[in-house]
Design an enzyme around this catalytic site. Structure first.
Site, short mmCIF file in Angstrom:
data_model
loop_
_atom_site.label_atom_id
_atom_site.label_comp_id
_atom_site.label_asym_id
_atom_site.label_seq_id
_atom_site.Cartn_x
_atom_site.Cartn_y
_atom_site.Cartn_z
CB SER A 206 -0.96 0.00 1.20
OG SER A 206 -0.26 -0.22 2.39
CG HIS A 234 -3.74 -0.85 -2.48
ND1 HIS A 234 -4.26 0.42 -2.37
CD2 HIS A 234 -3.40 -1.21 -1.22
CE1 HIS A 234 -4.22 0.81 -1.11
NE2 HIS A 234 -3.70 -0.17 -0.39
CE LYS A 265 -7.72 0.92 0.73
NZ LYS A 265 -6.91 0.02 1.55
#
Ligand code: PLP
Length: 412
Positions: A206, A234, A265
């Site tokens: 991250s 991610h 996200k």
């Protein structure tokens, strides 16, 4: 004053350039936001596909609220598990090609719950040193033994696995049962539980943006009969065919992989899911405290997330655009005094080193109407403070050009 000591600690943090504070946005998540009445071009969200304020998702959420109301009213195991949750779980499992999936309220809670449910005393967790804080907290909570290997160092991971091999420990039982010895029922049950090996890793780190060597990691897990827990916060939505994530990126598939992705996200909404073999999901339903002892998320969120999943599946144009912005940024920043870290993902950190200098640069950008977060210890190791630039499919070529120009001005 009962809290004098706390104030002293905060003052110390401030002197070290480590005090954290929040800023309040006056407009929805987007590269173009207003903060305290001032417009900014932002490069710090994880909204990689620009879906957080997508009209189709807002509409789906509203329709979900019409149908299901607002609150779920109970935990999933009581009376809070709705058809909207159930449908979404099936869609997510199919999307990442796993037999089953389970929704969690957040990625943080998923990590705590999975690790705590799967391992405990007598087991060993193997973890990359740069894993996300939630994975670090999860392994402490699990009370398993922890072996942290150097970032991406598969030789060290192999070493640790080798050392642990055949060393299943039986903390409450002495002596160890010998091969061929008739074990009583409780002993047999106990021996099944002990000596488990769980390798846990961020798929895309991250704060660094690099991708874990998942193929090599899986090979080691197969060789040493360990389970592999992959946190794809991610990668999901961004990497791999149709945005299926990091496993698809490497083309790997294995029943021993337990896959977790977050939904706040790239998916643009909120929550997380774990996808794995049915027996793993059943175990989580029974044993993951952060699943069992918490109120289910609003079912309307699941309606929005089903819509988001469709946008992700059809999002090749968004991912291509994002990839072009990444290439543009890396080319544009290659001649700065600071180094971009080796990342091919939407996370493009610019390594500064010193905390105060990182803050000054972030401040300099802010004066130019650009918002990039300065990331400092303990989020990253000492001496590696950085500007964490994140790109989104919502950034235009001109947006990225403006950031490149501003950083060159600040470098003079
Ligand atoms: C953001 C993040 C999480 C936590 O997910 P939330 O849904 O925000 O709680 C977990 N792991 C990694 C690697 C993350 O970046």
């Amino acid at each position: 004053m009962p809290f004098t000591q706390l104030q002293t600690e905060l003052d110390t943090r401030k002197a070290q350039g480590l005090l954290r504070s929040r800023r309040t946005l006056d407009t929805p998540q987007s590269p173009h936001i207003t903060v305290d009445g001032k417009p900014y071009l932002a490069f710090c969200s994880n909204d990689y596909l620009g879906l957080a304020n997508h009209p189709q998702l807002s509409a789906a959420l509203q329709q979900g609220a019409q149908q299901w109301g607002v609150g779920s009213g109970a935990a999933h195991l009581v009376s809070g598990h709705f058809d909207a949750h159930h449908q979404l779980e099936q869609q997510l499992a199919a999307f990442v090609e796993k037999p089953a999936a389970l929704l969690f309220s957040t990625g943080y809670m998923a990590n705590l719950g999975v690790v705590q449910a799967l391992v405990g005393k007598g087991d060993t967790v193997f973890a990359d040193k740069l894993n996300h804080a939630s994975l670090n907290d999860a392994m402490l909570l699990s009370r398993a033994e922890v072996k942290r290997f150097r970032h991406g160092d598969m030789a060290q991971l192999a070493n640790y696995l080798e050392q642990t091999n055949g060393q299943a420990r039986f903390p409450h039982l002495n002596p160890l049962p010998q091969a061929g010895e008739e074990a009583n029922e409780s002993l047999r049950e106990f021996s099944v539980k002990c000596g488990r090996k769980l390798v846990i890793t961020d798929a895309v780190f991250s704060m660094d943006g690099d991708i874990a060597p998942l193929r090599e990691m899986l090979a080691l897990c197969e060789r040493y009969d360990a389970w592999l827990y992959v946190d794809d916060a991610h990668g999901f939505g961004v990497l791999g065919e149709q945005g299926c994530g990091s496993l698809a990126h490497f083309g790997i598939k294995s029943p021993r992989i337990i896959y977790m992705a977050t939904l706040g996200k790239a998916a643009g909404v909120s929550g997380a899911f774990v996808a794995a073999e049915q027996v793993v999901v059943d175990t989580l339903v029974n044993h993951a405290h952060s699943y069992v002892y918490t109120t289910a998320t609003p079912p309307a969120l699941s309606v929005a997330l089903s819509q988001s999943l469709q946008l992700i599946e059809q999002g090749d144009a968004l991912r291509t655009h994002l990839q072009k912005r990444i290439t543009q940024l890396r080319a544009g920043l290659s001649d700065l005094p600071w180094q971009l870290m080796p990342s091919e993902t939407a996370i493009q950190p610019l390594l500064i080193g010193d905390n105060h200098q990182a803050l000054r640069l972030s401040e300099g950008l802010r004066e130019r109407g650009i918002w990039v977060a300065a990331i400092r210890p303990p989020t990253v190791p000492q001496g590696t403070a950085r500007l964490r630039i994140t790109l989104s499919a919502a950034h235009s070529t001109a947006d990225v050009e403006r950031l490149i120009g501003a950083l060159h001005e600040l470098a003079c």
